[in-house]
Every structure is written in structure tokens, then in C-alpha cells.
Design a protein around this motif. Structure first.
Motif, PDB file in Angstrom:
ATOM      1  N   GLY A  77       0.907  -1.140   0.128  1.00  0.00           N
ATOM      2  CA  GLY A  77      -0.094   0.058  -0.058  1.00  0.00           C
ATOM      3  C   GLY A  77       0.838   1.227   0.108  1.00  0.00           C
ATOM      4  O   GLY A  77       0.662   2.075  -0.789  1.00  0.00           O
ATOM      5  N   ASP A  78       1.783   1.422   0.882  1.00  0.00           N
ATOM      6  CA  ASP A  78       2.527   2.522   1.108  1.00  0.00           C
ATOM      7  C   ASP A  78       4.057   2.826   0.613  1.00  0.00           C
ATOM      8  O   ASP A  78       4.646   3.727   0.792  1.00  0.00           O
ATOM      9  N   GLY A  79       4.310   1.638   0.348  1.00  0.00           N
ATOM     10  CA  GLY A  79       5.998   1.671   0.085  1.00  0.00           C
ATOM     11  C   GLY A  79       5.944   2.171  -1.016  1.00  0.00           C
ATOM     12  O   GLY A  79       5.652   1.940  -2.326  1.00  0.00           O
ATOM     13  N   VAL A  80       6.606   3.350  -1.029  1.00  0.00           N
ATOM     14  CA  VAL A  80       7.121   4.077  -2.421  1.00  0.00           C
ATOM     15  C   VAL A  80       8.796   3.953  -2.548  1.00  0.00           C
ATOM     16  O   VAL A  80       9.445   4.471  -1.448  1.00  0.00           O
ATOM     17  N   VAL A  81       9.388   3.797  -3.630  1.00  0.00           N
ATOM     18  CA  VAL A  81      10.947   3.981  -3.812  1.00  0.00           C
ATOM     19  C   VAL A  81      10.879   4.597  -5.088  1.00  0.00           C
ATOM     20  O   VAL A  81      10.122   4.374  -6.096  1.00  0.00           O
ATOM     21  N   GLU A  82      11.547   5.927  -5.086  1.00  0.00           N
ATOM     22  CA  GLU A  82      11.768   6.742  -6.470  1.00  0.00           C
ATOM     23  C   GLU A  82      13.098   6.118  -6.790  1.00  0.00           C
ATOM     24  O   GLU A  82      14.001   5.957  -5.901  1.00  0.00           O
ATOM     25  N   GLY A  83      13.235   6.221  -8.122  1.00  0.00           N
ATOM     26  CA  GLY A  83      14.764   5.563  -8.550  1.00  0.00           C
ATOM     27  C   GLY A  83      15.161   6.493  -9.647  1.00  0.00           C
ATOM     28  O   GLY A  83      14.378   7.137 -10.417  1.00  0.00           O
ATOM     29  N   VAL A  84      16.605   6.782  -9.692  1.00  0.00           N
ATOM     30  CA  VAL A  84      17.159   7.406 -10.828  1.00  0.00           C
ATOM     31  C   VAL A  84      18.394   6.403 -11.440  1.00  0.00           C
ATOM     32  O   VAL A  84      19.056   5.963 -10.551  1.00  0.00           O
ATOM     33  N   MET A  85      18.454   6.335 -12.838  1.00  0.00           N
ATOM     34  CA  MET A  85      19.409   5.651 -13.236  1.00  0.00           C
ATOM     35  C   MET A  85      20.142   6.655 -14.118  1.00  0.00           C
ATOM     36  O   MET A  85      19.481   7.607 -14.793  1.00  0.00           O
ATOM     37  N   ARG A  86      21.646   6.516 -14.226  1.00  0.00           N
ATOM     38  CA  ARG A  86      22.129   7.756 -14.913  1.00  0.00           C
ATOM     39  C   ARG A  86      23.210   6.739 -15.937  1.00  0.00           C
ATOM     40  O   ARG A  86      23.751   5.822 -15.771  1.00  0.00           O
ATOM     41  N   TYR A  87      23.293   7.596 -16.982  1.00  0.00           N
ATOM     42  CA  TYR A  87      24.189   6.905 -18.047  1.00  0.00           C
ATOM     43  C   TYR A  87      25.537   7.737 -18.161  1.00  0.00           C
ATOM     44  O   TYR A  87      25.444   8.729 -18.525  1.00  0.00           O
ATOM     45  N   HIS A  88      26.481   6.860 -18.213  1.00  0.00           N
ATOM     46  CA  HIS A  88      27.875   7.305 -18.110  1.00  0.00           C
ATOM     47  C   HIS A  88      28.418   7.100 -19.329  1.00  0.00           C
ATOM     48  O   HIS A  88      29.097   5.909 -19.277  1.00  0.00           O
ATOM     49  N   PRO A  89      28.707   7.689 -20.418  1.00  0.00           N
ATOM     50  CA  PRO A  89      29.087   7.299 -21.781  1.00  0.00           C
ATOM     51  C   PRO A  89      30.668   7.125 -21.785  1.00  0.00           C
ATOM     52  O   PRO A  89      31.126   7.557 -21.045  1.00  0.00           O
ATOM     53  N   PHE A  90      30.702   6.405 -22.812  1.00  0.00           N
ATOM     54  CA  PHE A  90      32.242   6.118 -23.415  1.00  0.00           C
ATOM     55  C   PHE A  90      32.550   7.107 -24.262  1.00  0.00           C
ATOM     56  O   PHE A  90      31.882   7.551 -25.146  1.00  0.00           O
ATOM     57  N   LEU A  91      33.561   7.840 -23.911  1.00  0.00           N
ATOM     58  CA  LEU A  91      34.014   9.148 -24.711  1.00  0.00           C
ATOM     59  C   LEU A  91      35.508   8.912 -25.298  1.00  0.00           C
ATOM     60  O   LEU A  91      36.280   8.819 -24.789  1.00  0.00           O
ATOM     61  N   TYR A  92      35.413   8.747 -26.617  1.00  0.00           N
ATOM     62  CA  TYR A  92      36.758   8.649 -27.551  1.00  0.00           C
ATOM     63  C   TYR A  92      37.408   7.453 -27.117  1.00  0.00           C
ATOM     64  O   TYR A  92      37.587   6.353 -27.752  1.00  0.00           O
ATOM     65  N   ASP A  93      38.395   7.547 -25.851  1.00  0.00           N
ATOM     66  CA  ASP A  93      39.086   6.445 -25.748  1.00  0.00           C
ATOM     67  C   ASP A  93      38.841   6.145 -24.077  1.00  0.00           C
ATOM     68  O   ASP A  93      39.800   5.254 -23.506  1.00  0.00           O
ATOM     69  N   SER A  94      37.913   6.671 -23.437  1.00  0.00           N
ATOM     70  CA  SER A  94      37.848   5.908 -22.053  1.00  0.00           C
ATOM     71  C   SER A  94      36.370   6.121 -21.310  1.00  0.00           C
ATOM     72  O   SER A  94      35.531   6.663 -21.920  1.00  0.00           O
ATOM     73  N   GLU A  95      35.913   5.402 -20.494  1.00  0.00           N
ATOM     74  CA  GLU A  95      34.825   5.454 -19.937  1.00  0.00           C
ATOM     75  C   GLU A  95      34.455   6.725 -19.116  1.00  0.00           C
ATOM     76  O   GLU A  95      35.525   7.005 -18.301  1.00  0.00           O
ATOM     77  N   THR A  96      33.578   7.146 -19.123  1.00  0.00           N
ATOM     78  CA  THR A  96      33.429   8.192 -18.014  1.00  0.00           C
ATOM     79  C   THR A  96      32.659   8.075 -16.495  1.00  0.00           C
ATOM     80  O   THR A  96      32.531   8.668 -15.971  1.00  0.00           O
ATOM     81  N   TYR A  97      32.584   6.595 -16.523  1.00  0.00           N
ATOM     82  CA  TYR A  97      32.063   6.113 -15.278  1.00  0.00           C
ATOM     83  C   TYR A  97      33.031   6.488 -14.280  1.00  0.00           C
ATOM     84  O   TYR A  97      33.961   6.049 -13.985  1.00  0.00           O
ATOM     85  N   PRO A  98      32.335   7.054 -13.061  1.00  0.00           N
ATOM     86  CA  PRO A  98      33.221   7.615 -11.968  1.00  0.00           C
ATOM     87  C   PRO A  98      33.923   6.376 -11.193  1.00  0.00           C
ATOM     88  O   PRO A  98      33.119   5.213 -11.219  1.00  0.00           O
ATOM     89  N   GLU A  99      35.092   6.392 -10.986  1.00  0.00           N
ATOM     90  CA  GLU A  99      35.716   5.313 -10.019  1.00  0.00           C
ATOM     91  C   GLU A  99      35.390   5.350  -8.723  1.00  0.00           C
ATOM     92  O   GLU A  99      35.267   6.340  -8.017  1.00  0.00           O
TER      93      GLU A  99
END
Ligand SMILES: Nc1ncnc2c1ncn2[C@@H]1O[C@H](COP(=O)(O)OP(=O)(O)OP(=O)(O)O)[C@@H](O)[C@H]1O
Ligand SMILES: Nc1ncnc2c1ncn2[C@@H]1O[C@H](COP(=O)(O)OP(=O)(O)OP(=O)(O)O)[C@@H](O)[C@H]1O
Ligand SMILES: [Mg+2]
Ligand SMILES: [Mg+2]
Lengths: 580, 580
Positions: free
Chosen positions: B411-433
Motif C-alpha cells: 500500500g504505502d511503500g514508495v521507492v523513487e529511482g534514478v538511473m544515469r548513463y555514463h557514456p564512453f568518450l573517445y578513448d575512455s569510460e566516464t563512469y566514475p571510479e
């Protein structure tokens, strides 16, 4: 002078049948540093005020107010709500007057009974889709293991699930033939956070200080009691009420004690002492006090006959959700208990099925048996030792070879370790699947082989399961150590061989676990410390060679000797084509 | 008849200055079901025995023994050890005689003071090489967040590390300008397990029942107090003693209370009530009671001037190991706190550096500031909002696009979610370490690319970090859901795109966390339940399309729009060569 009981420095005397006693500070502006006086409160505000005037020598036409320390003015209407026994009050010229000098207000802050009743509720948590209930039951088995540690003969621990409602309300009973508890020890059972380490300080009549057991292989010392909370947490996680029935061998009496949520609530409502109760001391087999809704206890009590010592922990008010789980997932949770106590029930070498059954049994036999009674169904019985599908049994019996080592941390910290090699045979890995991790069968059928390589065999699982004093600490796993991790440069063997290794760590009591015994506090940190010394053990002997070399060559040997086919992997494939 | 105070059904009256009172059961064989009698004990055994004879009508030449319920015979030598106030005793023909009928023995089982003193010691544990200390500090910040929730103006929370020993012994102080506590509330602070839910039942004078705050985005409701244990656990994890100084806005008095391990030990030794103490009520800025070793408190108390309400929690006896860590890893733990409270200090959208600074600040500003005083060093100050290297800041600012959704559970359980895309740029991943996971830079330099593919970008990290009422619950992570997991059949995009996604979940208070607030109890289980309903949210609007389709096409769009070069991976490579 009636009512005034004179100055009592700093304390308001408790009790007194003739009314409440309060502590009063005269802090009207002109007054200086006078101490408080204690006063009995007569029925209503008028007479109380008159008593104040005479006690403090205030003339009746002087204006003053009586306030709580929260600065609420006491009136005839609110007296009974604001003033309780021991309340501190001010005499002021007005309710918002500044305090001319500081006051000392005596307060009591006995822990709320939720300390016991909710102790387990937010402690056992689910991970990887596991139901945490087996971890609560494990606390009671821990206690029975400790209690039976010095049994001269066999050690018997029974979990009886009394779910046949034609015999009374549902109950979960854990019964052992251990040393039992004296009335003093039974009282100590109920004292939250009274541990074996603090007990001798607290109770003059108790058996004395704690003696640490001598080291034994795999730290299987049965010394699993630690914090003085486990039993209470477990009981109130499972249900709402517990009855302990216990007897020691040197005394003929049986002692019973009940702790229940309902009782606590009643005591709070009636303003009785929350942490007072009664132990029933009685003759063995005397069940005359048992009411009809617990009539299964007649049998249980009748079984006392001839037992020299024992303890039975009987939980009632079992949460329906737990009852459902215990009924519907019998196979699952018994397997999990067999996993947690694997080395206690099978001995230091574990359940090695290649060894003749008779020899494999540890000298000091521990029987942990589960009985489930359900209405209209046949009794289910299982001895944990008979379970063959627990993870440790699978690891041990699918291993081709093992690598033993020891880690020394600081002065006394000892961790024994075993790694096992699960070879690739012809067309498949022999590494056992863990139902709590997505089984490799469900893996991706992509063209791209890469994923299968990484997830094959062990998959994402960490290498090591960790035991503390021989008992599994389920949520602490260790990925690897420097000396056994996948080498950064190409090693002596294909990388996937490193995915064919499982491991076990046995830590002694110099490592700390959390109060719920789900995690180690510091095992990983301490083991990864640069001062930690690892040595390989062969046939009980420490080896001199560096462990990383020893390990690398062990993996290579295992690969050469046991892996029955080199598996095709992506890149090797593409390179060979380029060469054509 | 002197000494005998008559029969008191079931209770041994406490107190009484003239000696101890004991409860006696006459259970010599021939006696039947008689109730107990209460008796005062005079100095030694002889006169006690004589009193027993007269109270129970035993002729002086009859043989009988007086025993404890542990069946130890009372003698002149052991009387003072065995018999305490309230002790239950038997009159028997011999010490090992059977009980002719059951007895009721009154016991007290007030929780041991380790309930408070050790409450935090085995609760905060290390994972992935993290030091758990920041999680203890977080409990105090939680309390300050709750206390400042309804501040009309700015909310200020300061952590002051008073490590300049020329100003007194080391201390850690957490100070807020929140609503403060009345003496009754301050007493309630000290009552273990008294939570906001049980408080109104317990304390008639308190502010009344708990009102659940209305829903707000990301559940940033500041309603983080839950169990009635956090503050105590935190304080005794960090040090040995705590002083609380507090004031509410409606009263001019300041209230002080000290809880200390040493005090508890002293009270136990002197057999005083363990859970009694004194609140000091005094004028604002009055520091006349402060001793020299805490002289820094003069300043702190002087600062009270003009403050309408506040709370200061001052921990002393700080464990040296914690002090070392706080000094040496200032950068690390402040970053971790910035991570835990990211959405409180930056608002529901987090620390988006592309938005103009001024606009980004949440309406109800929360300043969490850290001050570190060290001898001979300049004062270190940091406002958590200024920290730019916490994981959430990195995720938000390296993301090319985000995908919002909502999960409804029961009934009451609410979860908000966000997913984020960290692209590959030229020669490396932008995903933070993440420093707590082996950074991808350290990865294998094998010929065999397969490992780099799997570990690249997110690596072994799970997708989702999880927040409860807006506050990070650090040890619960969620790998994925069915609808956003790597598809089992080849999807619309290369598999590595799924490794470029990070995520955040914001659960409301219908999900349960463990008492140490390190883990959720049931978030993962509940979210993975088949009845859980996920919907995509675009600009606050729920979308009708199936979320798995929405998600797959979002990933595809991200890949097409943002990944700036298709990365070479093993198998694709080999296929293209074959075509030549
Ligand atoms: N089955 C039993 N037989 C005999 N004594 C027991 C039994 N179960 C509990 N006790 C006694 O009661 C005490 C309290 O048990 P409890 O499980 O609550 O805490 P603990 O075992 O001391 O510590 P931990 O928190 O590590 O479990 C034990 O120390 C032990 O002395
Ligand atoms: N800084 C503060 N300002 C005002 N009141 C406070 C403050 N810190 C604590 N309190 C009061 O003391 C109570 C006890 O705090 P404590 O952290 O021990 O438990 P809790 O916050 O109620 O629950 P939890 O176990 O979830 O932390 C709080 O509920 C709150 O009423
Ligand atoms: Mg225990
Ligand atoms: Mg709190």
C-alpha cells in the motif's frame, strides 16, 4: 510538621505509601543557593501548597508558583499528571523566571522493555533473497552448543516445531541436554547484555569468572556465547513470549521462567517494575501449573524424568510469517543450519563422503535434530548430519585437492584456511552451484563468450566463507588475498582456473563479530593488513616457502592434474585465426 | 514480634533501613502449600535463625537448614554473600531435599549497563576496507537533522573535533540549532529503545504522539530517528562519556546531562541504582560547574548567548584509534559524510554542477560543517556542501542523461529511482571510479581482453545505492531489476552499455532498516516481489508504456547519442577479420 520529610541531599526517596514524594527547589529571585527539600504530596494542590509554605517559611499572602523543570505550572487540574513520585519542582515568582542558581534534577532512565522485545526485530536481515529466520534459530543452537560443551557423553540439541494446533498454540522449542541453569543463572539469562565476561562482577553467587577454552583445530571450541543478547534477540524475533525450563545436575529442582511482551505491556500499564518477574522452582515432571493452551508442555515436562540436566527454550506467539516459512521451506532452512554448523556436526575435516561413515564422526558427537509436528501430517525428523546438500558438503566433495594455510594476526589472532580446487571435467565445471547466486545454467546465451568465462565456475561469488569459533558468520565473505588473487600479469595457468577455487576461513575469538553474528567487524581489514603472516600448512606442518609461490604452483598442479579439457575461450580463438 | 513483617504475597518489599528483607518458603517435607513470609535479617545468622523459628513456629531443637534457591546452605560465614535484599530462601530438612510444592522466586533483571556502553561497539562494522566511524557520526547528524526539521530559518549542524589538548582533553562535539530538549525529553534521550513511537505511552508529560511527516520528493523528510538507540550507540562507539547541553525555545533554562562509562562502573560498585542520574538545569552561559580538563566548554557555553534553542552532544574519552583516523583521514570521512547526506545538503536533484550555484541550493538550507582543532595547526573547516568528490556528485556530473522511475510496494511503500548513463568518450569510460572498489586503472594487462570488458566502467559494483528517508544506507546495494538487467538474449546495444549505468533508490519509511542504519532489512526482497509495480517517470508524469521497453530504448538512445566511439571488443574484432 506533617508532609515534610526534611532535606534529602540530591535524592527523592522512593516509595512511601502515604503519597508521592517530590523534590522542591526554592528559586524565587531573592533566594540564594539553597538545597532542595523533599515533601510528601497530600491529595490536592491546595494542601500541597500549604505544606510548601510551611516547609519553606513562605507567608500565605506571598505570590509564588510551583513549576515542573519543564516550566509547566502546577495547578489543581494538572497536579496528578505533572507530579509523579520523585518529580523535581521549582518554587518561583513566575513560571518564566530565570533560575537564580542551578538545580540538580534526579532522573531515572531504565531502558525501555523494547530493549528485549525488539532486540531481534531489526537485527536479522535478508541478503541475497535469504530469509534471516535460520540465523535467529542459530542463536539458540549456539547457546545449546555452549551449554553442552563439557557434556561427558553425547550432545543432543533438538528443535521441535510444535505446529499441531490440536496440542495447543503453536510453539518453537529448542531443547538440549547441556549443563542447565541455576536460578541465579536463569535470572542472568534474562539480563540483557550481561555476558560471560561481566557476569562474575555482577553476581556474587554465580560460578565465577570466564575461562577461555584452549585452542582446538578450526576453533571448534563451542564457545559461541559472547554478548549476552543472542537468546533474547532470537526469541523475540521468532515470537512474543518465551518460557525457559532448566535444571542443573547438582540440584533436583527444575526452574522455569517466562518472559513475554504482553507481560511487559501489562507491567507498564500498571506502573509496576518492568524488569521484575518470578522464577518457578518445582519438582521434576511437575506440570500442574500448565494451562490448557500449552498442553503439549505436559509431555515435554514429563520427559524431564531421569534427565540429570537440561534446558528447554519454548517460544510461543510465533509470528505467522515465520511459521509459514518454517513449514514451507523446511528443506531450505535445515540445509542452511547444516551449513552454519557444518564443522561442529561433522568435525574439523567436514563431511567428507569418501571417508567411511563410522570413522568420520567426531569424537564428541553433536546431534542437532529437527522435529516438525503438523496437524494430520506425519512427523518430519531430520538430523543435520544427514543433510548432504549444504554448501560445505558440496565444496568438500567436489574438490580434487585442497590447499591449507594459516594466518597470524597480531599476537593471538589465528585464522586457519582451506582452499579447494574444483576442476573442469570434459564438458563442464564441477564447481558447486549456490542457490543464492544466479546459477550458471541461467547464464547468457550471447555470441560473446566473454561473459561466460568470467561468470563460469565460481561466478561472482567471493572465494571465502568465514567461520568464527567454528560457526559460520553468514554475511562476511572474503574475495581473495594478494597471494591468491588472479595474477595481474599472465600467470602459469589460464585465468579461469582461478574461478575454480573455493575457500573457507576459520577465525578464532580474537576477531570480532557483530552482535547479530551475521558479520565480522574486522576480519577482512586485519587479514589484509601488511603485517599479517600467511604460511602454507602441509600435513599440519608450516612450510617455509613463500605462500604466493606455493599457491601459484598448487593451482598449476591442480590444472595439469585435474582439469580434463582445456576450454575454448574467446581471444585465444581469434588469435589463432589471425595466424592462419 | 520484631523482624517479621508479615506475609506479603509474592513480593519481598524493597528498601527498609533496618536491614535486608528476604522471602522465606517453609518447604520442610511435612509442610504443605504455605505461602512465603518476608523477614528482616538482623546482623548475623544466629539471630536470623531465631527470628525464623519464631516466625514459622519452629521449636528450637528441631533440625532444619536455610538454603538459597541455588541450594546453597546459609551459614554465619556466607550469610552476607548469599543473602541480599529480596533474596528468596528455603527452610528445608536438608539442603538436597525435594521441594514438596513449587515456589515463586522474585527476581530483578534490569539490563546491564553495557546495553548503553557497548551498544555501538559491535554494531558498526567495516566493509570493503571502510572504517565504520563515519557511520557512527552519521547517527548524531541524523538526530540533528530531525531536530532542525522545523527550523524556520537555516539549519546549522556543526561537528567540532576538539583535538587541541592545550584546551582540555580531546572531545568530539556535534552542535545544532534545532529544537532542543526539555528536561523530560533529555531524560527520554537516555532511555534506551524509547523511540518516538513508544514515547507518548511512556511519558505523560511529553509532547504527545508521533505524527508522520507528509511525503516529499526523494523522501527527504528529516525523519530519521526511529529506534531510540542511535545516539547512544554512536556516542559510546566514539568515546566513553557524553555530555548533552540543550535548550528549547520556550524556556530560558539550559539543561545538561552526563552519561559515562566510569559513572556506571562506580554505581555498580557502590550498589547504587544504575539508571539514575542528575540533569543540571541552569541559566544560559553559566559555566561555573565546568572543571579545568574540559575548559574548552567555557567557550562553548558562552556561545549559548542569544541562541533560542540548540543541542550540543559532547563526547569525551575519545578512543585514540578514532582520533587518529579523524585526524589522518579528514578528507576521506568528510567525503563519506557528504555522500551519506548528499540529497539533504544539495536538495532533491543533488549536486548538479551545471546548474548555477545560487539556484541549486534547496529552499530550506542545511549547513553541515566540520571544524578540526589541532594543536599548533590552523583550524580546518569544511562545509559538506563544498565537497565535490563524493560519489553522488561524481555520478550526477558525469551522467549524460537520466532515467527516472517509481516503484510501489504494497500500500504505502514508495521507492523513487534514478538511473544515469555514463557514456564512453573517445578513448575512455566516464563512469566514475569508486575508491572502495579496485579502480579500473589497476586492471589486468592480460592479452585476454575478456576481463576488461566485464570489469570496465562499473566493474563489479552493483548498480544501485540506496537511501532511506533521504539518508544513505551504506551497505545495502541492489544489483539490478528484471527490467533493467543485462538482457539474456542479445539486446539493442552492446553489452558493455549496461556497465555504463549507475543508479540511486530513495525508499520511504515503509521499508525497514537495521538499528545501525547500515542495511535495509527487506528492500531488495520487496522490490523483487512480483507484485511490485514499476513505472517510468518523465517530468513528474508516470508513463504508460512497459518499463522494460522504455528502459531498453533509453539505453539504446544513450548509446547512440552519447557513446563517442564503439569500443573494440574481442569477439566482434575476430568476426570482422574473418570477413576480410
Ligand atoms: N541452552 C542453554 N543452556 C544453559 N545456559 C544457557 C542456555 N542458553 C542460554 N544460557 C545462558 O544464558 C546466557 C544468555 O544467553 P544469550 O544467548 O542471551 O547471550 P550469550 O549467549 O551470553 O551471548 P550472545 O549474545 O553472544 O548470544 C548465556 O550466556 C548462558 O549463560
Ligand atoms: N540533537 C538533538 N536535538 C534534539 N533532540 C535530540 C537530539 N538528539 C537526540 N534527540 C532526542 O533523543 C532521542 C534519542 O536519540 P537516539 O538517536 O538515541 O534515538 P532515536 O533518534 O530516537 O532513534 P535511532 O535509534 O533511530 O537513532 C531522539 O528521538 C530525540 O527525541
Ligand atoms: Mg547466545
Ligand atoms: Mg537517532
Amino acid at each position: 510538621m506533617e508532609g515534610a520529610s526534611g532535606s534529602v541531599a540530591g535524592t527523592a526517596k522512593n516509595g512511601g505509601a502515604a503519597g508521592l514524594t517530590v523534590a522542591l527547589f526554592d528559586r524565587r529571585l531573592e533566594r540564594g543557593l539553597s538545597e532542595e527539600q523533599c515533601l510528601r504530596v497530600r491529595g490536592e494542590y491546595g494542601s500541597f501548597r500549604a505544606d510548601i509554605c510551611s516547609a519553606f517559611g513562605i507567608s500565605s499572602n506571598e505570590t509564588f508558583v510551583v513549576c515542573t523543570t519543564d516550566r509547566k505550572e502546577v495547578t489543581d487540574a494538572n497536579l496528578s499528571v505533572l507530579v509523579q513520585n520523585g518529580t523535581t519542582l521549582y518554587i518561583l515568582t513566575s513560571a518564566d523566571q530565570l533560575l537564580s542558581s542551578a538545580t540538580k534534577e534526579k532522573i531515572d532512565f531504565i531502558p525501555h522493555y523494547d530493549t528485549l522485545v525488539k532486540s531481534g526485530m531489526y537485527e536479522y536481515y535478508a541478503s541475497e533473497g535469504q530469509n534471516p529466520l535460520p540465523f535467529a534459530l542459530a542463536e539458540l543452537i549456539d547457546n545449546s552448543l555452549s551449554a553442552t560443551a563439557n557434556n561427558p557423553g553425547m550432545r543432543n540439541i533438538q528443535i521441535r516445531l510444535l505446529f499441531d494446533e490440536t496440542h495447543g498454540k503453536p510453539a518453537v522449542a529448542v531443547i538440549d541436554n547441556g549443563k542447565g541453569m541455576s536460578p541465579t543463572q536463569l535470572k542472568n539469562w534474562a539480563i540483557y547484555r550481561l555476558s560471560k565476561f561481566t557476569r562474575h562482577v555482577d553476581a556474587l553467587r554465580d560460578e565465577g569468572g570466564y575461562v577461555r577454552p584452549p585452542p582446538v583445530p578450526r576453533s571448534l571450541n563451542s564457545d559461541i556465547s559472547y554478548f549476552g543478547v543472542g537468546g533474547k534477540q532470537a526469541v523475540f524475533f521468532v515470537g512474543q513470549s518465551v518460557r525457559i525450563i532448566t535444571k542443573t545436575s547438582n540440584v533436583q529442582d527444575v526452574h522455569e521462567f517466562i518472559l513475554s511482551k504482553e507481560d511487559f505491556e501489562k507491567k507498564e500499564k500498571n506502573r509496576e517494575s518492568i524488569y521484575s518477574g518470578f522464577i518457578r522452582n518445582r519438582k521434576q515432571t511437575d506440570s500442574s501449573h500448565i494451562l490448557d493452551d500449552e498442553r503439549y508442555l505436559h509431555n515435554l515436562i514429563f520427559e524431564e524424568k531421569g534427565k540429570s540436566s537440561f534446558t528447554a527454550v519454548i517460544i510461543t506467539g510465533v509470528q505467522p510469517v515465520h511459521m509459514q516459512y518454517l513449514k514451507n521451506f523446511f528443506h531450505l532452512w535445515t540445509k542452511q543450519l547444516a551449513h552454519i554448523y557444518h564443522y561442529y556436526i561433522h568435525g574439523p575435516k567436514g563431511n567428507d563422503l569418501t571417508v567411511t561413515k563410522g570413522n568420520a564422526r567426531p569424537a564428541n558427537k553433536i546431534d542437532v535434530e529437527i522435529f516438525m509436528y503438523e496437524k494430520g501430517k506425519t512427523l518430519k525428523i531430520v538430523n543435520l548430519r544427514e543433510i548432504m546438500e549444504d554448501m560445505q558438503t558440496l565444496y568438500i566433495n567436489s574438490a580434487a585437492e585442497s590447499f591449507e594455510f594459516k594466518a597470524l594476526v597480531g599476537g593471538d589472532g589465528v585464522v586457519e584456511g582451506v582452499m579447494r580446487y574444483h576442476p573442469f571435467l570434459y564438458d563442464s565445471e564441477t564447481y558447486p552451484e549456490d542457490p543464492y547466486f544466479s546459477p550458471s545454467g541461467e547464464d547468457f546465451d550471447l555470441d560473446d563468450d566473454c561473459f561466460i568465462v568470467e561468470r563460469g565456475a565460481r561466478g561472482k561469488r567471493p572465494v571465502f566463507e568465514c567461520f568464527w569459533n567454528g560457526r559460520l558468520i553468514p554475511y562476511t565473505t572474503i574475495e581473495d588475498f594478494d597471494w591468491c588473487a588472479l595474477p595481474k600479469k599472465r600467470g602459469l595457468v589460464p585465468v579461469e582456473c582461478y574461478n575454480r577455487i573455493s575457500g573457507v576461513l576459520f577465525a578464532n575469538d580474537k576477531f570480532e563479530v557483530s552482535t547479530n553474528k551475521l558479520t565480522f567487524l574486522d576480519l577482512s581489514l586485519k587479514l589484509k593488513d601488511k603485517n599479517t603472516l600467511f604460511t602454507r600448512i602441509i600435513k599440519g606442518q608450516e612450510q617455509r616457502m613463500k605462500i604466493d609461490k606455493e599457491f601459484a604452483s598448487w593451482v598449476k598442479d591442480c590444472h595439469t592434474k585435474y582439469d580434463k579439457q582445456i576450454k575454448y575461450i574467446g581471444f585465444v580463438d581469434s588469435i589463432s585465426r589471425t595466424d592462419i
